[in-house]
Scaffold this active site. Structure first.
Site, PDB file in Angstrom:
ATOM      1  N   TRP A 308       4.346 -44.254  18.644  1.00 29.99           N
ATOM      2  CA  TRP A 308       2.974 -44.282  19.162  1.00 29.99           C
ATOM      3  C   TRP A 308       2.102 -43.237  18.464  1.00 29.99           C
ATOM      4  O   TRP A 308       0.934 -43.078  18.830  1.00 29.99           O
ATOM      5  CB  TRP A 308       2.974 -44.048  20.671  1.00 29.99           C
ATOM      6  N   ASP A 309       2.655 -42.562  17.453  1.00 30.88           N
ATOM      7  CA  ASP A 309       1.900 -41.516  16.761  1.00 30.88           C
ATOM      8  C   ASP A 309       0.592 -42.041  16.164  1.00 30.88           C
ATOM      9  O   ASP A 309      -0.331 -41.267  15.901  1.00 30.88           O
ATOM     10  CB  ASP A 309       2.756 -40.897  15.644  1.00 30.88           C
ATOM     11  N   GLU A 447       8.920 -37.680  28.086  1.00 31.71           N
ATOM     12  CA  GLU A 447      10.229 -37.956  27.480  1.00 31.71           C
ATOM     13  C   GLU A 447      11.394 -37.186  28.096  1.00 31.71           C
ATOM     14  O   GLU A 447      12.532 -37.615  27.981  1.00 31.71           O
ATOM     15  CB  GLU A 447      10.219 -37.709  25.961  1.00 31.71           C
ATOM     16  N   LYS A 568       8.224 -32.160  28.203  1.00 28.68           N
ATOM     17  CA  LYS A 568       8.453 -31.897  26.788  1.00 28.68           C
ATOM     18  C   LYS A 568       7.124 -31.734  26.068  1.00 28.68           C
ATOM     19  O   LYS A 568       6.953 -30.873  25.209  1.00 28.68           O
ATOM     20  CB  LYS A 568       9.237 -33.057  26.170  1.00 28.68           C
ATOM     21  N   GLN A 569       6.155 -32.587  26.445  1.00 26.71           N
ATOM     22  CA  GLN A 569       4.865 -32.605  25.772  1.00 26.71           C
ATOM     23  C   GLN A 569       3.825 -33.099  26.760  1.00 26.71           C
ATOM     24  O   GLN A 569       4.147 -33.505  27.876  1.00 26.71           O
ATOM     25  CB  GLN A 569       4.913 -33.508  24.544  1.00 26.71           C
TER      26      GLN A 569
END
Length: 756
Positions: A308-309, A447, A568-569
């Site tokens: 998905w970047d 994630e 995580k993010q």
């Protein structure tokens, strides 16, 4: 060396399990150039010691220069200066020019120039247990290098990938200045020409090596070898190649340049990010049908897969090179059939895009993940990240907003958005008592959380990011069906079987998706998040210092992130990044969740304190979110995002490839967050939030056929449209609006507008 879109699958046995993994393929190594003095050992065998080295990347010319001083055991020295380019004028060409000078002695040197076909995919240490040999059917042969150059020799290499059967050919030419005795040699998979060359003190010998690469995926070639040979035959010497390359590169680079008064190191790294973005993606202009590889074409991290970047990459392309953004979106559109198959297999409608995509759009997420801290192979559940489809739909809509490309919308874009809407409509579970729809069994961008503590790996209920973005996609799908009129839309509805009842269902879903909250009105990352335990962050920072991979740390301790309030993010905060706080607030109110500025601030603070930044994308999103409320902290976070690959802050991952999303995202932060640029349905809007370290910034954007030069300072914003016949566009800064025509400019001031 990697080619965009060239993948191959191999079977391996890991922990007693058979696994088939698709990788971007490392093609034959054309860079091989070896030296020795007299009859001594070769440089590659330790015969020459590196006494001094400097490597310089000229970003304005896209030229790499390597300067080295070599010495043998007898004290004889060679000065070596090598220049390398990958042509932007001819995407099949690359070249090396190596100038070798004896320092203080006379005699003879040997030069070996060739191509190594024995290469493997061995760039990622964690993948050492996987099968790595992707190339087969090796053929090699000599050809005349260049009739006009007596010292030129040629080499043809042909290989094929073992499973995908992609043919790859390299046509090489090596030229050595001055007299030389030439012989052809082969050692295992290494094919070389050896040149015996006399040298004199301070007299340079120049070796020019040019390679043309083609594959069976290329257009307009009868065979890969014929295509490579044709390109090589029409190529000139190094200086000619360099001139053409520099001209093409300067034209490509111009609209991406960002000028500012930022500290020089920050500006330099931002330029480096622009360089890597363009080096990776501009070859897609050859219509190679390839997506956005998360690690660029720089290494085998993530096996070269597409994630998905692109959510972080396409905004930069939409505003500068929209034709390229369209090609990258078409990579997804061409794989709609595969995504529909995946949805049907899961008992759903619409299109289920894979978390990791490669050649054909099937799910390529590995089943197992290696934890180097514990030495364990762990199940990888990240294929539950259904939000990748939401990113595809969002990117399709953003492209249309930026370009008003109606033809593409009715032929491709609307189909992507409709099929993603259909997927999430079929996933949604209705609760009549609440009159709300729920999504279960998913993972969010975080994630780390794969399920509840009791059911790890089973997915989560009502991930806020997924639910809200699904509602947003429903809203866009409904708007398209009602607002875009004409025969082409009628054809689209008939082709996809879209009914009035389905459009009505999207409208309802867009207003009744469930959003979880906890505490004093904080948006919950997912249902039940507020009931999890707090992590002792101080203890883990003391024990491990770098805690970005908390999931691996906790697993090595016999624990799991599923027990804790952490991420995580950016997850919930991705909503602020994608939609902007104002639009997010309005959309929540539309869903029936009115939120106050205090709630939004508390939500931001809550997750800022609980994010490990285990992804390079995380600090990009956080910098963007912070820009609206704390520009100075935003700048500090932005600087950390800039440094991620240059300083390899994730502890060894950059050697497996740069993080393309984070690099493009850092460019986007400057325009989207600090300059406050947003593309809306009716206007190009600016809400500037410049930090003290960035008092001036200038860049270009394309918006609906207008090329606009943007110059922002603390007290004023100047927007100038290039001359032409494009239709006027609406530019908005707060309550100030102006309809800007081609050739006009307008100056907005903090205290009020002033015409320029």
């Amino acid at each position: 060396t990697y080619l965009a879109g060239v993948y191959n699958s191999l079977a391996s046995v890991v922990q007693g399990q058979r696994t088939v993994d698709e990788h971007m393929v490392n093609i034959p190594d054309w860079l091989h150039l070896d030296l020795r003095i007299e009859e001594g050992p070769w440089w590659s065998e330790g015969g020459l010691q590196l006494r001094r080295e400097r490597r310089t990347l000229d970003l304005k010319r896209a030229l790499l220069t390597r300067e080295a001083l070599l010495e043998d055991d007898a004290g004889r020295r060679l000065q070596v200066v090598q220049r390398r380019l990958v042509s932007m004028a001819e995407p099949h060409l690359a070249a090396l020019e190596t100038v070798i000078t004896a320092d203080g002695w006379n005699g003879r040197i040997s030069i070996r120039s060739g191509c190594d076909t024995s290469v493997r995919n061995a760039n990622v240490p964690e993948d050492a247990q996987l099968a790595q040999r992707h190339l087969t059917a090796v053929q090699a042969g000599e050809h005349q290098g260049n009739p006009a150059v007596p010292g030129a020799v040629g080499l043809d290499i042909q290989v094929r990938t073992s499973q995908s059967r992609i043919g790859i050919a390299l046509a090489l030419r090596t030229e050595v200045s001055g007299p030389a005795n030439v012989s052809f040699e082969q050692s295992a998979g290494l094919y070389t020409h050896r040149f015996e060359v006399p040298v004199a003190d301070r007299t340079a010998v120049t070796v020019t090596k040019t390679v043309a690469v083609a594959s069976s995926r290329d257009h307009a070639v009868s065979s890969p070898l014929a295509g490579a040979q044709a390109v090589l035959a029409r190529s000139g010497g190094f200086e000619s190649l360099l001139r053409d390359h520099e001209r093409a590169w300067s034209l490509l680079l111009a609209p991406f340049i960002i000028e500012s008064d930022a500290p020089s190191q920050a500006q330099l790294i931002l330029n480096l990010h622009v360089f890597h973005l363009l080096q990776t993606l501009t070859l897609h202009t050859a219509e190679l049908d390839a997506g956005v590889p998360a690690r660029g074409l720089h290494g085998e991290g993530y096996r070269g897969h597409v994630f998905w970047d692109e959510l972080f990459v396409l905004p930069v392309l939409n505003s500068r090179l929209p034709s390229l953004a369209r090609e990258l979106l078409d990579y997804r559109w061409r794989r709609l059939g595969t995504a529909r198959d995946a949805a049907r297999a899961a008992g759903l409608r619409g299109a289920l895009f894979p978390w990791q995509s490669g050649s054909d759009g099937t799910e390529q997420t590995p089943r197992l993940l290696y934890n180097k801290l514990s030495g364990h192979w762990l199940p990888d559940y990240s294929r539950r990240q259904r939000h990748v489809g939401l990113a595809v739909a969002y990117n399709a809509w953003q492209y249309f907003e930026a370009t008003q490309d109606r033809g593409w919308l009715t032929q491709h874009g609307a189909e992507l958005i409709v099929d993603v809407a259909r997927l999430f409509a079929s996933m949604a579970e209705y609760d009549a008592t609440e009159d709300r729809f729920h999504l279960r069994g998913v993972m969010g961008p975080d994630e780390y959380h794969t399920g509840t503590p009791q059911h790890p790996g089973a997915g989560l209920a009502d991930n806020a990011y997924t639910n809200i973005m699904a509602a947003w996609v429903f809203d866009q799908a409904e708007w398209i069906m009602h607002s875009v009129q004409g025969f082409d839309m009628a054809d689209l509805k008939a082709r996809l079987g879209i009914t009035a009842a389905e459009i009505s269902s999207w409208a309802r879903l867009s207003r009744r998706m469930f959003v979880p909250f906890h505490g004093d009105g904080i948006i919950s990352q997912f249902a039940g998040y507020g009931e999890l335990r707090e992590l002792d962050w101080a203890r883990y920072r003391r024990s491990y210092r770098n805690i970005e991979r908390l999931d691996l740390i906790l697993e090595a301790e016999g624990d799991s992130p599923n027990h804790y309030r952490l991420a995580k993010q950016a997850d919930v905060l991705m909503l602020f990044y994608v939609l902007g706080e104002d639009q997010l607030t309005a959309f929540l109110a539309r869903l029936g969740y009115p939120v106050t500025p205090a709630q939004m601030a508390a939500t931001v603070d809550f997750y800022l304190a609980r994010t490990a930044h285990g992804s390079t994308l995380s600090r990009v999103a956080h910098a963007s979110v912070l820009a609206q409320r704390d520009p100075e902290q935003a700048w500090a976070t932005f600087r950390e995002a800039l440094d991620a690959d240059l300083d390899d802050t994730q502890g060894g991952t950059t050697s497996s490839g740069i993080h393309l999303g984070a690099m493009a995202g850092s460019i986007d932060v400057v325009q989207r967050s600090f300059a406050g640029l947003r593309i809306t349905r009716d206007a190009l809007t600016f809400t500037p939030r410049l930090p003290a370290e960035l008092r001036r910034v200038s860049f270009q954007v394309r918006y609906r056929d207008q090329l606009l030069a943007v110059h922002l300072e603390t007290e004023r914003l100047l927007v100038a449209a290039a001359p032409g016949d494009a239709a006027p566009v609406l530019v908005r800064v707060g309550p100030q609006e102006v309809l800007l025509r081609a050739g006009e400019q307008h100056e907005f001031r903090a205290a009020g507008p002033a015409t320029g």
